[in-house]
Design a protein around this motif. Structure first.
Motif, mmCIF file in Angstrom:
data_model
loop_
_atom_site.group_PDB
_atom_site.id
_atom_site.type_symbol
_atom_site.label_atom_id
_atom_site.label_comp_id
_atom_site.label_asym_id
_atom_site.label_seq_id
_atom_site.Cartn_x
_atom_site.Cartn_y
_atom_site.Cartn_z
ATOM 1 N N SER A 29 0.832 -1.208 0.000
ATOM 2 C CA SER A 29 0.000 0.000 0.000
ATOM 3 C C SER A 29 0.863 1.252 0.000
ATOM 4 N N MET A 30 1.959 1.226 0.753
ATOM 5 C CA MET A 30 2.884 2.357 0.786
ATOM 6 C C MET A 30 3.478 2.618 -0.596
ATOM 7 N N VAL A 31 3.889 1.560 -1.256
ATOM 8 C CA VAL A 31 4.467 1.693 -2.598
ATOM 9 C C VAL A 31 3.417 2.225 -3.570
ATOM 10 N N ASN A 32 2.197 1.702 -3.482
ATOM 11 C CA ASN A 32 1.132 2.128 -4.392
ATOM 12 C C ASN A 32 0.852 3.620 -4.267
ATOM 13 N N GLU A 33 0.722 4.117 -3.039
ATOM 14 C CA GLU A 33 0.380 5.527 -2.882
ATOM 15 C C GLU A 33 1.552 6.428 -3.271
ATOM 16 N N THR A 34 2.784 5.962 -3.048
ATOM 17 C CA THR A 34 3.949 6.752 -3.463
ATOM 18 C C THR A 34 4.021 6.842 -4.982
ATOM 19 N N LEU A 35 3.798 5.716 -5.658
ATOM 20 C CA LEU A 35 3.829 5.729 -7.124
ATOM 21 C C LEU A 35 2.680 6.557 -7.694
ATOM 22 N N PHE A 36 1.528 6.558 -7.029
ATOM 23 C CA PHE A 36 0.407 7.388 -7.477
ATOM 24 C C PHE A 36 0.829 8.856 -7.511
ATOM 25 N N ASP A 37 1.538 9.300 -6.461
ATOM 26 C CA ASP A 37 2.017 10.685 -6.428
ATOM 27 C C ASP A 37 3.083 10.930 -7.494
ATOM 28 N N LEU A 38 3.983 9.974 -7.659
ATOM 29 C CA LEU A 38 5.078 10.156 -8.612
ATOM 30 C C LEU A 38 4.579 10.178 -10.056
ATOM 31 N N LEU A 39 3.630 9.319 -10.378
ATOM 32 C CA LEU A 39 3.119 9.270 -11.743
ATOM 33 C C LEU A 39 2.221 10.463 -12.063
ATOM 34 N N SER A 40 1.867 11.233 -11.035
ATOM 35 C CA SER A 40 1.131 12.488 -11.250
ATOM 36 C C SER A 40 2.082 13.673 -11.343
ATOM 37 N N LEU A 41 3.380 13.400 -11.195
ATOM 38 C CA LEU A 41 4.397 14.453 -11.167
ATOM 39 C C LEU A 41 4.948 14.694 -12.571
ATOM 40 N N HIS A 42 5.074 15.972 -12.947
ATOM 41 C CA HIS A 42 5.550 16.293 -14.297
ATOM 42 C C HIS A 42 6.743 17.241 -14.313
ATOM 43 N N GLN A 43 7.077 17.832 -13.179
ATOM 44 C CA GLN A 43 8.229 18.719 -13.103
ATOM 45 C C GLN A 43 9.085 18.351 -11.906
ATOM 46 N N GLY A 44 10.382 18.334 -12.118
ATOM 47 C CA GLY A 44 11.283 18.019 -11.020
ATOM 48 C C GLY A 44 12.584 17.432 -11.514
ATOM 49 N N PHE A 45 13.329 16.858 -10.590
ATOM 50 C CA PHE A 45 14.646 16.294 -10.883
ATOM 51 C C PHE A 45 14.726 14.879 -10.338
ATOM 52 N N PHE A 46 15.606 14.070 -10.905
ATOM 53 C CA PHE A 46 15.761 12.711 -10.413
ATOM 54 C C PHE A 46 17.221 12.292 -10.514
ATOM 55 N N ILE A 47 17.578 11.330 -9.680
ATOM 56 C CA ILE A 47 18.879 10.689 -9.787
ATOM 57 C C ILE A 47 18.731 9.254 -9.311
#
Length: 424
Positions: free
Chosen positions: A133-151
């Protein structure tokens, strides 16, 4: 692998990690791109002058052989885990646990989840359900994200290992949820909005008795849609869909959830203002920098104790009860991350402003500091004005004096700005 989300989207990043069967950590920061940045800028995570600390929200995802082992945002607290434990009626068990050693090296939440299973408070099946459930809700937020940085940083596997989740099936499921979520706009805009009943009479007539009782309990204006989904063991889309018709009719209204950490900081600031002496601890193994910080802050009316030994610092912190803690990261015996994680588990320091001091200016270090509960982050080299402004931010304004350094400690500000300069 690093870059910006206007160059590659989250879904593609995850698929590349899966295809390469990579083990390591994916760190993401959500923030608007500054005008000075460019698509070809490969040093964006070292440009701390352009991207100040806490410019955006952070997320951290752990991978083992191309599968997801754990994911969380930068909260660093145990509120999310406590919400999930409420499903099983064991949320109070967290208050009885000592800080697990794993919590110092990985996300504290993951360490506590593992400790709950070791003590048989949770079964392995319950632990895996919470983790998924933790992974699911985190990915829900990330897949709604369109601006930012990653490494993405290759590294050792998260240990001990509870479970791993295949990326492709998760992406298919959660991408569908993200698309369906858009149908609730503009009535529902965020999982962090809190429902409150506006027309109790109409709802009691329209809903079955059990459903009304549940909504009447949860819709208090303080509990978010996401928290309700955790309590009920339902995905956010199901919860939002169930309440959506009544929001449209105006029988239920949505409020924005007040940030718990901001509220705690405000309460802490009010308590500080009632104190006549502001006590600060600086945990720093570099003698020259410690003396410089001590001298500068004393000249501006702060009571400062510099502690070189990080282990001794933990004991002295409880004796001195400081209003703010400055802590270096790279130290022997215990590093700053471990000290911060340990202090945050005590009720005495749960809301104390804790600022990390370090010569490392990378994006990863900011994320790790935030994940263990650091309030802010000050990168060396820093000057007197930067240090004082940061203290004023968390302790309130203090009238600055115009005293200049004496010959006892010449060029103190230069000592801070240049780590190679050492006081005599």
């Amino acid at each position: 692998m690093q870059g910006t989300l206007n160059e590659i989207d989250i879904r593609s990043i995850l698929q590349l990690i899966e295809l390469g069967q990579r083990t390591g950590e994916l760190l993401l920061e959500a923030c608007a791109y500054p005008a000075s940045s460019s698509r070809g800028d490969t040093n964006i995570f070292k440009a701390s002058d352009r991207f100040p600390s806490h410019a955006g929200q952070f997320w951290l995802v752990f991978f083992i052989n191309g599968q997801i082992a754990y994911a969380a945002d930068n909260d660093g607290s145990l509120w999310r885990l406590r919400d999930y434990l409420r499903r099983y009626g064991v949320e109070s068990a967290l208050d009885q646990l000592q800080l697990p050693s794993i919590a110092c090296n990985n996300a504290p939440e993951y360490g506590y989840l593992w400790a709950l299973m070791e003590k048989h408070i949770l079964t392995p099946a319950q632990g895996r359900s919470i983790l998924q459930s933790m992974v699911n809700e985190t990915l829900f937020d990330l897949l709604s994200l369109h601006q930012g940085f990653f490494i993405f940083e290759m590294g050792t596997a998260l240990a001990p290992q509870l479970t791993t989740l295949e990326i492709t099936p998760l992406l298919t499921k959660i991408m569908k949820q993200v698309q369906e979520w858009k149908q609730f706009h503009p009535y529902i805009q965020s999982p962090n909005q809190c429902p409150v009943i506006a027309n109790r009479e109409q709802l009691s007539v329209s809903l079955p008795q059990k459903a009304f009782a549940t909504l009447n309990t949860c819709a208090d204006g303080k509990t978010s849609l996401r928290q309700i989904s955790r309590y009920l063991n339902r995905d956010i889309l199901t919860v939002a869909g169930a309440i959506y018709p009544y929001i449209q009719k105006g029988w239920v209204q949505l409020l924005m959830k007040q940030d718990q950490k901001i509220s705690n900081q405000n309460n802490q600031s009010q308590a500080i203002q009632t104190s006549t002496v502001t006590q600060i601890i600086c945990i720093e193994d570099d003698v020259a920098i410690g003396k410089a910080v001590e001298y500068i802050l004393q000249q501006h009316g702060y009571q400062v104790t510099v502690i070189k030994n990080p282990i001794k610092a933990l004991t002295l912190a409880f004796e001195l009860q400081p209003q703010l803690i400055l802590c270096d990261i790279a130290m022997p015996s215990l590093d700053g991350y471990e000290i911060c994680a340990m202090l945050r588990q005590s009720s005495d320091f749960r809301h104390t402003p804790l600022v990390m001091l370090t010569g490392m200016d990378g994006f990863i270090d900011r994320v790790r500091a935030t994940m263990v509960g650091a309030t802010d982050y000050l990168t060396k080299p820093f000057g007197e004005s930067e240090l004082l402004m940061l203290l004023e931010k968390y302790l309130g304004s203090k009238k600055r004096t115009n005293l200049k350094p004496t010959s006892l400690f010449p060029d103190l500000e230069q000592t801070i700005k240049d780590p190679d300069v050492r006081a005599g």
